[in-house]
Structure formats: structure tokens, C-alpha cells
Design a protein around this motif. Sequence first.
Motif: not given
Length: 271
Positions: A69-70, A83-94, A189-193, A198-200
Motif C-alpha cells: 500500500k502507499p 500498528m496495523e501490521i503488528c495487529r495483523a501479525f498478532d492475529q495470525n499468531f493468535k 511469513a503469513e503476514t503479507t503486509e 523487510p526491516t520491520l
Amino acid sequence: MIAARRRERDYFQSSPEYSHLAHRMGSEHLGKMLSKHLETVIKSRIPGLQSLINKTIIELEGELTKLGKPIAADAGGKLYTTMEICRAFDQNFKEHLDGVRAGGEKIYGVFDNQLPAALKRLQFDKHLSIENVRKLITEADGYQPHLIAPEQGYRRLIESCLVTIRGPAEAAVDGVHAILKGIVQKAIAETTELKQYPTLRVEVGNAAFESLERMREESKRATLQLVDMECGYLTVEFFRKLPQDVEKGGNPTHSLFDRYNDSYLRRVGMY
């Protein structure tokens, strides 16, 4: 144009060679036939064109997904995106832990299979052998040494058995830790965002692994404290009841290995 077509039509109708084919002659009929042929060709090519268009759309959407995304220009927008990306990662982990995705069920295997198997491999028969019990009781100095059941001897016997549980308990913590690390890698790996940054992605992984490492050390300390608490929890009354249990139906001729089965371990608080 109209007059020319009229003369053409009159010619074919009046000509003895073409009069019987006049309805199929002329530029007007040729135009109709070519239009029908073109229509047939277009209809036959439409499915292929639709497939090509859809394929191109999918490829372009895939490229856009890879580009991501832009990126926000202001600090607030960047923080929100992070925060949105971290939330997506947290959801996948959960979801892995909750069983929505595969992987979290392996944690049950640590406590249902690995830990009980490790406890069964402990040499309780060596610690609770007649010779060892006789030696401990002989060397013990209780509050009233003249009694048949010196308290200190029993406590030494308890501690010598329960202390051996520290190894399997620590191994269980390490097993859960390894599974959680694998789940973190899968969730990343499953968090496409995260593919766009790469650094994040590296920072999220490092933060997760550091947190797991810290929790592993805390869990080990708490687990070993529980084992130490069990060492002081069992009292002499437990051993005083053992002869009574034998008299009520126990079979003292059974081997020590048979006597220390799952039900026995649960009774002494080792499960």
C-alpha cells in the motif's frame, strides 16, 4: 451511394447470368455476410479475451500487492500503518494458538506425551528401593529418633525423588518455547503486509523472539519453584499410609516399576 446500389441491384436482376442469384449478389449482400462472419469470429474470441483480461488483472494485482500500500508521509500515518501490521501479525499468531491455523496443537503434545514419558523414564525405583530407604532411615535424625519413622529420613527420601523432576520440567518449558518460536516464524511469513517492509519484519521477529526468551526464563524459574514447593508439600502422613494401603488390597509382591504407574505418580503429586 444509394443510387449506385440501386443500379448494381438492377444489373444483377436484369442480367441473364446472375438473375437467379440476384438476392445473393452485390456489395450490400457482401457487407451483410462479412458482418455475420465478423460477429461469429468476435463471439468465438470473447471467452479468450475475458480470460486474458482476468489473468492480466490478477498479475497486476499481484504486483500491486508486492509493492504494498502507499506509504504514509507523516509520522502519524506511519505509526498507524506499523500498528496495523503488528495487529495483523498478532492475529495470525493468535489463530495458530487457538487452533484456527495449524501448529498450536503441538503444545498439547508436550504435556500429554513428552512430559509424562520423561517422568516415566525417571529412576524412581532406584530412589525408593528397600536398600536406599533403609539407609536413609538409619542415617536420619528426626525430632524423636527413637520412633520407627524418622521425619528427616522421609523428607530426604521425598526430596531425592522430586528433585529429579526438575529436568523433565525444564525440558517441557524448552519444548513449548521451541514450538512458539516456530509459530512466530509462520505468523511472520503469513503476514503479507510485512513483505513490503523487510526491516520491520526483522524487527518484529527479533522483538517476538526476545519476548519468548524472557518468558522462557521466567517460566523455568516458576516451574522449578513449583517443584521445590512439592518437595516441601508431601508430609510424613503419606508414607505412614502406604502400609495401610497394602493391607487394604495392595500387592507388595509387585515390582517397584509396576507400582510406580500413572495412578501412583498422580497420588504423590508428580503429575
